[in-house]
Design an enzyme around this catalytic site. Structure first.
Site, short mmCIF file in Angstrom:
data_model
loop_
_atom_site.label_atom_id
_atom_site.label_comp_id
_atom_site.label_asym_id
_atom_site.label_seq_id
_atom_site.Cartn_x
_atom_site.Cartn_y
_atom_site.Cartn_z
N GLN A 262 -17.41 0.34 1.94
CA GLN A 262 -16.15 1.06 1.74
C GLN A 262 -16.23 2.49 2.25
O GLN A 262 -15.23 3.06 2.69
CB GLN A 262 -15.76 1.03 0.26
CG GLN A 262 -15.45 -0.36 -0.26
CD GLN A 262 -14.38 -1.06 0.57
OE1 GLN A 262 -13.23 -0.64 0.62
NE2 GLN A 262 -14.76 -2.15 1.23
N HIS A 265 -14.90 3.39 5.84
CA HIS A 265 -13.48 3.53 6.16
C HIS A 265 -13.13 4.93 6.62
O HIS A 265 -12.39 5.12 7.59
CB HIS A 265 -12.63 3.19 4.93
CG HIS A 265 -12.33 1.74 4.77
ND1 HIS A 265 -11.44 1.06 5.54
CD2 HIS A 265 -12.83 0.84 3.88
CE1 HIS A 265 -11.39 -0.21 5.16
NE2 HIS A 265 -12.22 -0.37 4.15
N GLU A 331 -9.28 1.81 -7.18
CA GLU A 331 -8.60 0.87 -6.30
C GLU A 331 -9.32 -0.48 -6.35
O GLU A 331 -8.71 -1.52 -6.57
CB GLU A 331 -8.60 1.41 -4.88
CG GLU A 331 -7.99 0.47 -3.86
CD GLU A 331 -8.19 0.95 -2.43
OE1 GLU A 331 -7.41 0.52 -1.57
OE2 GLU A 331 -9.12 1.75 -2.17
N HIS A 332 -10.63 -0.46 -6.12
CA HIS A 332 -11.46 -1.66 -6.16
C HIS A 332 -12.52 -1.50 -7.25
O HIS A 332 -13.25 -0.50 -7.25
CB HIS A 332 -12.19 -1.89 -4.84
CG HIS A 332 -11.31 -1.91 -3.63
ND1 HIS A 332 -11.25 -0.86 -2.73
CD2 HIS A 332 -10.46 -2.85 -3.18
CE1 HIS A 332 -10.41 -1.16 -1.76
NE2 HIS A 332 -9.90 -2.35 -2.01
N ASP A 365 -10.73 -7.72 1.23
CA ASP A 365 -10.14 -7.05 2.39
C ASP A 365 -9.59 -8.05 3.40
O ASP A 365 -8.68 -7.71 4.17
CB ASP A 365 -11.19 -6.18 3.08
CG ASP A 365 -11.43 -4.87 2.35
OD1 ASP A 365 -10.56 -4.48 1.54
OD2 ASP A 365 -12.47 -4.23 2.58
N HIS A 424 35.90 3.77 -23.80
CA HIS A 424 35.08 2.56 -23.74
C HIS A 424 35.68 1.47 -24.63
O HIS A 424 35.82 0.32 -24.22
CB HIS A 424 33.64 2.86 -24.19
CG HIS A 424 32.80 3.56 -23.17
ND1 HIS A 424 33.12 4.78 -22.64
CD2 HIS A 424 31.63 3.18 -22.58
CE1 HIS A 424 32.19 5.15 -21.78
NE2 HIS A 424 31.27 4.18 -21.72
#
Length: 434
Positions: A262, A265, A331-332, A365, A424
């Protein structure tokens, strides 16, 4: 990787959040920059996009609206094994996404009174596919397939122009779009692309969209925040995050491999290990150093692992590890635990949970069938990842006949008078008076 030692401390929820490693300054700077870029596109349209392409992508004079011939050429040149992999990933993501469509529900409140809950797709979606440091045809699948499953009628796609492709989008991304039947494609990148989707660019025939989705760096994530309220957005899927929770029985080699995977990236990527084992922490640190030096993107990986957003976190026990993970809301999340299957229920805040050491993030992924566009920056505490539901709006359809309305006539009038909104009540009474 630095070490954060939380052992022997009594941490409140606020203390736990404060202990989470994050590159906060980078996010703050990204938000300010992204907002200026979005405003520039809103005000100057095509001219702003071209200036941004020259500045950020080193590209000039390219086709902002990708010609159909470029898409066709990309598909015809796609390697057979890559095509087969993309088609299998499409099948898996489509199968998983179809399970995310709720069935309409009709609730009968009383005789002649019903409320139907239905889910309507938005009309038009803009999907963003990053393309700076890597090529992400998988992200084409992760964005487009759920939108198609939801029933979205118009899907536009944007990805940065590439200087080594004569200003074209990378052909593998174009080929993935072709496999999915997406023909409206724009060569524009970063925060400017998000602004273009939100506000439209008349000069290139780009109409505003209803929802913007897709991953990217912190500038892309910040641009989504800048256009929120103008259009809908998925979660702010910024620079990637992986948090591994591991016990003493875990394999340091596999953990290190996943952290490095990771970190490659982006320099802003976050890689975190949480463990109550000194021995494992030391072994992982050595393995990370060895594997990071040997990987292709060693410089990028080293920057990510040495940044303030990455760390090895030492905790007292499983309870503290769980509390830290839920505060971080990664995230993961990978669980390298001897009882990972049963323990997973306790980890409630994560974009996606990968259970056991044979379920790495890399699987998610590409080929797990799950979606890899996930919330970052702690947003998994309250926001979901991308799915078919991202492109659906729940809508209530109310139907009462005269008798059903008569049954609640007095109650509506009473409440209307209590709220000093007599008209109303008068709207109800009008249906029972000549």
């Amino acid at each position: 990787m630095r070490t954060i030692d939380l052992r022997g401390r009594e941490l409140s929820p606020a203390d736990m959040l404060a202990a989470v490693p994050r590159a906060a300054q980078a996010r703050a700077e990204a938000l300010d920059t992204a907002a200026r870029i979005v405003d520039d596109v809103r005000e100057r349209g095509e001219a702003a996009l071209r200036e941004q392409a020259e500045r950020f992508d080193r590209v000039t004079g390219h086709d902002l609206r990708v010609p159909a011939s470029h898409i066709d050429e990309a598909l015809s040149g796609l390697e057979p094994e890559v095509r087969a992999a993309l088609e299998e990933a499409i099948r898996r993501v489509r199968t998983a996404s179809e399970a995310q469509i709720p069935a309409p529900q009709v609730t009968r409140i009383g005789p002649g009174a019903t409320i139907t809950q239905r889910w309507q797709p938005v009309q038009r979606v803009g999907v963003y596919i990053p393309g700076g440091k890597a090529v992400y045809p998988s992200s084409v699948i992760m964005n487009v397939v759920p939108a198609q499953v939801a029933g979205v009628a118009q899907i536009a796609l944007a990805s940065p122009p590439q200087s080594d492709q004569d200003g074209r989008i990378h052909p593998t991304i174009l080929a993935a779009a072709a496999l999915l039947g997406v023909t409206e494609v724009y060569a524009m990148g970063g925060a400017g692309a998000i602004g273009a989707f939100a506000h439209g660019v008349a000069g290139i025939g780009l109409d505003p969209v209803d929802v913007v989705s897709g991953p990217g760096n912190n500038y892309v994530a910040s641009a989504k925040r800048a256009v929120a309220g103008v259009v809908g957005t998925d979660s702010e899927a910024g620079a990637t995050e992986i948090l591994v929770v591991a016990d003493a029985e875990a394999d340091a080699r596999l953990i290190a491999a996943d952290l490095v995977s990771q970190a490659e990236h982006d320099e802003q990527a976050s890689a975190v290990l949480v463990t109550d084992s000194d021995e494992l922490a030391g072994a992982v640190a050595k393995e990370v150093e060895r594997q990071a030096a040997a990987t292709r993107h060693a410089t990028r990986v080293a920057a990510a692992l040495s940044g303030p957003q990455s760390a090895i976190v030492l905790v007292d026990d499983r309870a503290m590890a769980t509390a830290f993970s839920n505060a971080y809301a990664p995230e993961h999340l990978e669980l390298h635990l001897s009882d990972a299957e049963t323990a997973s229920d306790s980890f409630t805040s994560a974009g996606a949970v990968f259970v056991g050491d044979q379920t790495p993030v890399s699987l998610g992924d590409y080929m797990a069938g799950s979606n890899h566009v996930l919330p970052t920056g702690g947003q998994a505490r309250y926001a979901p990842g991308l799915g078919a539901y991202t492109f659906l709006r729940p809508q209530q359809v109310i139907s009462y006949d005269r008798d059903a309305l008569a049954a609640v006539r007095a109650g509506v009038v009473a409440l209307a008078n209590t709220e000093v909104l007599p008209a109303h009540g008068e709207a109800i009474e009008a249906r029972f008076t000549a």
